[in-house]
Design a protein around this motif. Structure first.
Motif, mmCIF file in Angstrom:
data_model
loop_
_atom_site.group_PDB
_atom_site.id
_atom_site.type_symbol
_atom_site.label_atom_id
_atom_site.label_comp_id
_atom_site.label_asym_id
_atom_site.label_seq_id
_atom_site.Cartn_x
_atom_site.Cartn_y
_atom_site.Cartn_z
ATOM 1 N N GLU A 169 0.835 -1.203 0.000
ATOM 2 C CA GLU A 169 0.000 0.000 0.000
ATOM 3 C C GLU A 169 0.874 1.258 0.000
ATOM 4 N N LEU A 170 1.973 1.196 0.748
ATOM 5 C CA LEU A 170 2.888 2.329 0.810
ATOM 6 C C LEU A 170 3.540 2.580 -0.549
ATOM 7 N N GLU A 171 3.895 1.500 -1.244
ATOM 8 C CA GLU A 171 4.492 1.632 -2.581
ATOM 9 C C GLU A 171 3.525 2.311 -3.543
ATOM 10 N N MET A 172 2.238 2.012 -3.418
ATOM 11 C CA MET A 172 1.247 2.653 -4.284
ATOM 12 C C MET A 172 1.200 4.160 -4.037
ATOM 13 N N LEU A 173 1.324 4.574 -2.759
ATOM 14 C CA LEU A 173 1.352 6.003 -2.451
ATOM 15 C C LEU A 173 2.606 6.662 -3.005
ATOM 16 N N PHE A 174 3.716 5.933 -3.025
ATOM 17 C CA PHE A 174 4.986 6.496 -3.494
ATOM 18 C C PHE A 174 5.026 6.676 -5.008
ATOM 19 N N LEU A 175 4.039 6.133 -5.719
ATOM 20 C CA LEU A 175 3.995 6.336 -7.171
ATOM 21 C C LEU A 175 3.787 7.815 -7.508
ATOM 22 N N TYR A 176 3.166 8.554 -6.570
ATOM 23 C CA TYR A 176 2.885 9.979 -6.797
ATOM 24 C C TYR A 176 3.393 10.770 -5.582
ATOM 25 N N PRO A 177 4.718 10.896 -5.435
ATOM 26 C CA PRO A 177 5.269 11.555 -4.232
ATOM 27 C C PRO A 177 4.827 13.003 -4.076
ATOM 28 N N HIS A 178 4.542 13.703 -5.204
ATOM 29 C CA HIS A 178 4.133 15.101 -5.103
ATOM 30 C C HIS A 178 2.764 15.259 -4.448
ATOM 31 N N ARG A 179 2.004 14.150 -4.368
ATOM 32 C CA ARG A 179 0.678 14.210 -3.753
ATOM 33 C C ARG A 179 0.721 13.983 -2.241
ATOM 34 N N LEU A 180 1.931 13.933 -1.679
ATOM 35 C CA LEU A 180 2.080 13.739 -0.238
ATOM 36 C C LEU A 180 2.398 15.050 0.483
ATOM 37 N N GLY A 181 2.129 16.149 -0.171
ATOM 38 C CA GLY A 181 2.210 17.443 0.485
ATOM 39 C C GLY A 181 3.525 18.163 0.293
#
Length: 556
Positions: A487-499
């Motif tokens: 799940e964490l890897e899926m979030l890391f696909l779009y690092p700019h969307r983490l603020g």
């Protein structure tokens, strides 16, 4: 009744790459044996939801299984026969999918002239919507023709049962389709025979089962719902039919099964298409004999509840493929077969349904939806049906309940937030302010996911590292960690969307600690405990707080 499924066809014609969208009539495909309108080398890409229909309609298909990360398309689509190879591709990004297909078709020698790829349904919808010049603005992986009024039409010939206000308020719609379903519900409530409900997810199959039960028993009897796909294989029989004390480990007392517990009421078997053949036999026997033997018992117990079953899968195709028992299929539809229509096939009901859902959501605290918003909702194809519509409206209220005059701009931002892209009704380029709003919402969505993920890890680990810890279950912890890391890897696909970079760095450091802890866990439990308590436990809480702070900053 004719059925069609959608595909995107990639081909190489006269040294040029072509891509086209087709809605295949499966009767015509079954007659011709191939879904291609030309003889050029081609790959047909389908949604994974169309798998059963493909095997039912195309007889010369060779199943090549699931794609492995290290296996390219050339090797994946190899077949020693003259059959058409079919494989489930594991692409998560559209660019990689189309790039691989183009590279494959550009080869001088192909292992197979025609091939079929299945991809995840959300990716297929994205692919479909990127192809220009579509004839209609609808997405329909499986489409059933709406019955037309005429001499042979069941709805026209069937005597009308007067509807009361309860059923009209529960199964909403003024269309012919909604009226037909209400009539079928009322007829099904007049007897105790099994009912089979077929239709896409989110089309109200559970609501129909509940209404049949309520109209029949006026809430005097029990309705028990069983999600057949959610119960583990080994536990299904004991859950459904019950067990006796001592039948297995931890069976410390007798327990009634769900079927027996329903008494004279209704047992709703949801997602019955997910049942194994072994359990299908058990249900068929119980239906025929009206009794079953609990696990560990020596005698049968009577089963009196009426059975209603539902699935979003194409059961008749599964019967033809040997995946679902034919005798059970016909036994379940003995009383009545009810097909639910996808929302896109009765769009005239969308404003009414949306309006009622919106009233329930805001509970009198917001103005009604504007005609412009209702028109936009009506123009969208709703692959997730009413469930998706309700989700969109819930998000619209969550983010904009303070706004006194909602516009299509707000609705568009929610569609972007949910990953749908541009609304069909919104023509032209989006304004800069809409892009900024959509980007803000996208960041909030990903950060909320990240916060939930960190909190889930903390909750899962706490019992094992408390003052009085539970024994370590290494395999369970490792499995849970693998899921969370994915799940964490899926979030890391779009690092700019983490603020901001700091939040990304915190999550990335957390990932490194989790990976190190997992490696220790598989070698030395004592070292793993020590590392978690000294290095990981406090860091996870700090990471959660950092993510929460970032969400607050964006909201403010």
């Amino acid at each position: 009744m004719r059925v069609s499924i959608d595909t995107v066809l990639f081909s190489r014609q006269n040294e040029k790459d072509t891509t086209e969208r087709l809605s295949l009539d499966m009767d015509e495909v079954a007659a011709s044996g191939v879904p291609w309108p030309h003889d050029s080398p081609a790959i047909a890409v389908f949604s994974e939801k169309s798998r059963e229909m493909i095997f039912a309609g195309i007889k010369n298909v060779a199943d090549r299984g699931c794609q492995h990360e290290a296996v390219g398309l050339t090797r994946l689509l190899e077949t020693a026969t003259h059959q058409i190879p079919l494989a489930m591709a594991k692409y998560s990004q559209l660019g990689r999918l189309t790039g691989s297909i183009r590279s494959y078709l550009a080869k001088e020698s192909l292992p197979s002239r025609y091939s079929i790829l299945l991809i995840k349904d959300p990716l297929f919808r994205t692919l479909w919507n990127t192809i220009p010049d579509r004839a209609e603005n609808d997405f329909h992986p499986i489409t059933r023709k709406i019955p037309s009024a005429g001499r042979g039409d069941l709805f026209a010939l069937m005597p009308v049962i007067e509807e009361d206000s309860d059923i009209r308020n529960e199964f909403i719609g003024s269309s012919r389709e909604a009226g037909f379903i209400r009539q079928l519900i009322m007829r099904a409530s007049q007897n105790d025979a099994p009912v089979l409900i077929l239709g896409d997810s989110g089309t109200g199959k559970g609501k129909i089962a509940s209404l049949i039960h309520t109209l029949k028993h006026q809430k005097k009897q029990t309705l028990i719902t069983v999600n057949c796909g959610a119960i583990p294989y080994d536990l299904f029989e004991s859950e459904l039919f019950g067990y006796r004390k001592g039948a297995f480990t931890n069976a410390v007392q007798d327990k009634k099964g769900l079927w027996e517990s329903a008494g004279q009421g209704t047992l709703f078997l949801d997602e019955i298409g997910d049942l194994s053949l072994h359990h299908q036999v058990k249900i068929l026997s119980a239906l025929d004999m009206k009794q079953a033997r609990p696990v560990g018992a020596t005698e049968e117990v009577p089963l009196c509840a009426r059975v209603i079953a539902a699935t979003n899968r194409h059961l008749y195709s599964m019967v033809k493929q040997g995946q679902f028992r034919e005798d059970l299929y016909y036994r379940l539809r003995q009383g009545m077969l009810i097909h639910t229509w996808p929302l896109r096939e009765h769009k005239e009901d969308i404003p009414l349904i949306a309006g009622i859902l919106w009233e329930k959501i805001h509970q009198g605290r917001c103005p009604p939806l504007s005609e412009e918003i209702l028109s936009s909702l009506k123009a969208y194809p709703w692959p997730g049906n009413v469930r998706e519509l309700k989700s969109i409206l819930n998000n619209l209220h969550t983010f904009f309940h303070e706004v006194r005059e909602l516009t299509v701009r707000h609705l568009q931002a929610i569609f972007v937030y949910d990953g749908h892209g541009r609304l069909p009704y919104c023509s032209g380029a989006l304004s800069d302010s809409t892009h900024r709003l959509a980007d803000r919402i996208e960041k909030i969505r990903n950060l909320v996911r990240a916060e939930e993920l960190v909190q889930s890890i903390i909750n899962e680990m706490t019992p094992f590292f408390a003052a009085d810890p539970e024994p370590l279950n290494v395999s369970l912890l490792s499995a849970n960690l693998n899921v969370r890391l994915q799940e964490l890897e899926m979030l890391f696909l779009y690092p700019h969307r983490l603020g901001n970079p700091e939040t990304f760095e915190s999550l990335n450091n957390m990932r490194a600690k989790l990976l190190f802890f997992k490696s220790l866990l598989e070698q030395d439990e004592a070292s793993a405990r020590s590392f978690w308590q000294k290095n990981a436990e406090g860091f996870l809480e700090k990471t959660r707080q950092a993510v929460s702070k970032m969400i607050g900053e964006i909201l403010n």
